[in-house]
Design a protein around this motif. Structure first.
Motif, PDB file in Angstrom:
ATOM      1  N   TYR A   1      44.076  40.871  48.128  1.00 59.69           N
ATOM      2  CA  TYR A   1      42.846  40.337  47.279  1.00 59.69           C
ATOM      3  C   TYR A   1      43.128  39.046  46.919  1.00 59.69           C
ATOM      4  CZ  TYR A   1      41.929  45.580  46.477  1.00 59.69           C
ATOM      5  OH  TYR A   1      41.699  46.890  47.014  1.00 59.69           O
TER       6      TYR A   1
ATOM      7  N   MET B   1      37.286  38.423  45.665  1.00 62.27           N
ATOM      8  CA  MET B   1      36.942  38.941  44.486  1.00 62.27           C
ATOM      9  C   MET B   1      36.474  37.921  43.439  1.00 62.27           C
ATOM     10  SD  MET B   1      37.439  42.151  45.397  1.00 62.27           S
ATOM     11  CE  MET B   1      37.805  43.474  44.068  1.00 62.27           C
TER      12      MET B   1
ATOM     13  N   ASP C   1      33.268  41.028  46.460  1.00 57.48           N
ATOM     14  CA  ASP C   1      32.351  41.241  45.557  1.00 57.48           C
ATOM     15  C   ASP C   1      32.473  40.295  44.436  1.00 57.48           C
ATOM     16  OD1 ASP C   1      30.573  42.925  44.110  1.00 57.48           O
ATOM     17  OD2 ASP C   1      31.955  44.536  43.583  1.00 57.48           O
TER      18      ASP C   1
ATOM     19  N   ALA D   1      38.672  44.523  37.208  1.00 56.89           N
ATOM     20  CA  ALA D   1      38.775  45.250  38.582  1.00 56.89           C
ATOM     21  C   ALA D   1      40.061  46.443  38.272  1.00 56.89           C
ATOM     22  CB  ALA D   1      38.973  44.034  39.695  1.00 56.89           C
TER      23      ALA D   1
ATOM     24  N   ASP E   1      38.769  49.289  36.173  1.00 58.10           N
ATOM     25  CA  ASP E   1      37.695  50.075  37.014  1.00 58.10           C
ATOM     26  C   ASP E   1      38.511  50.762  38.284  1.00 58.10           C
ATOM     27  OD1 ASP E   1      36.151  49.300  35.185  1.00 58.10           O
ATOM     28  OD2 ASP E   1      34.948  47.991  36.389  1.00 58.10           O
TER      29      ASP E   1
ATOM     30  N   LYS F   1      39.725  49.224  41.080  1.00 62.05           N
ATOM     31  CA  LYS F   1      39.386  48.664  42.191  1.00 62.05           C
ATOM     32  C   LYS F   1      40.417  48.057  42.985  1.00 62.05           C
ATOM     33  CE  LYS F   1      34.228  47.877  41.041  1.00 62.05           C
ATOM     34  NZ  LYS F   1      33.211  46.769  41.019  1.00 62.05           N
TER      35      LYS F   1
END
Length: 430
Positions: A236, A271, A335, A373, A376, A378
């Motif tokens: 990420y 991200m 995202d 993130a 949540d 993710k």
């Protein structure tokens, strides 16, 4: 640095795949019929990182440069302890762009815009007589001003009057650097409009923004720092975005690193985050629209005024063109997040407590989006995460210093008279 030779590369049009030579300052493929970025294709497919004293130019194998300028610093990547423990992440790596001598970070403008400026200006020919023109919401102007001042490169900056507090310096600048502004109430787009008028003047040339391969590949050194420190490509990549150019650069670096072959073959999920209420790219992304949605000029200016991270207020980002942010997000399963001022302030305070250094508002936006993130679900706790802290250490750097402020030579209305602007900028460099 005596063994440096100008980097060997060709250009490639993203839309068509056409490969061609760089004739000096090419920002696009003139034969391409649709909007598209061009990319540098380097002769060295494997990155040979130079010693630390080369500064940013330790990554010169993958920078489209003709020379090496004095005073540069490279991003510094380290494994987080405090923030990673707080978030429950086992492999959180922070790439810090700013001033923090404790970890070896020495960017005196305290922003990753230095990575752009030292790369772009090293692409400029040593005998260039024309004036480089740069529009900025703040940090980019500070970085270009420092680099051009230190290396005697003629520069015209266009910055909104509301953002002039960003133009602080350790000492007065070389007079080769001049500043013009758009009046109060204007934003980054108004500064771009002003710079475009200045470019109608003979002897001035555009830096080019996202279209300049040197800007993107300079920013890409953040990923090169992370990957060569970690030993693999992260899973990420977190960063706040105004134009999205840094995220596009990260995606391009990722592709080069896969081709290198020594760091894995995975694609980092981009991200990225915007500061509410200024969220035009988020709105377009949520609508799955390659084109930016309509955004009323007055509303955009008001929204830009509200956000803490003024540097994230780009109304005309390189989003929908071939190779732009829309393509980067699609290709990486990425995202876009939204962060409020309150969330970003809380994240900045947390970062200072846990990592021991102050960070800029935009970096607070990125940190807040990482926190969200993780909350949540993710991001898996064992994932390798790169957090790009795009600016920090300003409070530390300014401590016990009386900084000098660059003032505009002229302030123009939001709808300036073209002939007046041309006459006045010509006079500045007469």
């Amino acid at each position: 640095m005596k063994d440096f030779k100008p980097t060997d590369y060709t250009l490639e049009c993203v839309a068509t795949g056409r490969e061609f030579a760089d004739e000096g300052w090419m920002l696009e493929d003139r034969s391409c019929k649709s909007p598209s970025l061009v990319r540098a294709k380097y002769a060295n497919k494997q990155l040979n990182v130079k010693p630390i004293e080369w500064g940013l130019y330790r990554y010169c194998d993958w920078l489209p440069i003709r020379r090496i300028l004095k005073g540069s610093s490279a991003p510094v990547t380290y494994k987080s302890k405090g923030l990673s423990e707080y978030l429950g992440l086992e492999n959180l790596w922070i790439t810090f762009n700013g001033y923090n001598p404790a970890i070896g970070a020495s960017m005196t403008t305290c922003s990753f815009k230095e990575t752009e400026a030292y790369s772009v200006c090293a692409r400029v020919a040593e005998d260039e007589e024309r004036v480089l023109v740069v529009a900025s919401a703040g940090n980019t102007a500070r970085a270009f001003a420092k680099v051009c001042s230190d290396n005697n490169i003629k520069l015209l900056l266009a910055v909104p009057q509301d953002n002039l507090e960003a133009l602080w310096f350790e000492e007065p600048l070389n007079p080769c650097v001049k500043l013009i502004s758009c009046e109060k109430g204007g934003d980054y787009f108004d500064a771009i409009h002003l710079s475009n008028i200045a470019l109608k003047t003979e002897g001035f040339y555009a830096e080019g923004g996202a279209k300049n391969i040197a800007r993107r590949d300079g920013m890409a050194t953040t990923v090169l720092s992370a990957v060569t420190t970690i030993g693999r490509i992260p899973d990420y990549y977190f960063q706040a975005v105004g134009s999205g150019t840094g995220a596009i650069a990260a995606w391009e670096a990722n592709q080069r690193l896969i081709e290198d072959g020594r760091f894995g073959s995975n694609t980092m999920r981009l991200m990225v985050s915007q500061n509410a209420p200024f969220v035009p790219m988020y709105d377009a992304w949520r609508a799955d629209s390659r084109q930016m949605l309509p955004y009323d000029d007055d509303k955009a200016r008001r929204d830009a005024e509200i956000i803490d991270a003024k540097v994230l207020s780009n109304r005309k980002p390189p989003y929908g063109l071939a190779g732009g942010l829309y393509d980067a997000l699609k290709a990486t399963d990425g995202d876009i997040f939204v962060t409020t001022n309150a969330q970003a302030r809380k994240a900045r305070k947390l970062f200072q407590e846990l990592e021991g250094i102050d960070i800029h508002p935009a970096a607070g936006v990125a940190t807040a989006s990482l926190i969200k993130a993780v909350a949540d679900g993710k991001v898996a706790k064992e994932a390798v995460v790169m957090l790009n802290i795009t600016g920090g250490g300003e409070e530390l750097f300014k401590k016990d210093k009386a900084c000098w402020q660059l003032q505009p030579a002229h302030v123009f209305p939001l709808d300036p008279d073209v002939d007046d602007v041309i006459a006045k900028v010509t006079e500045l460099f007469a």
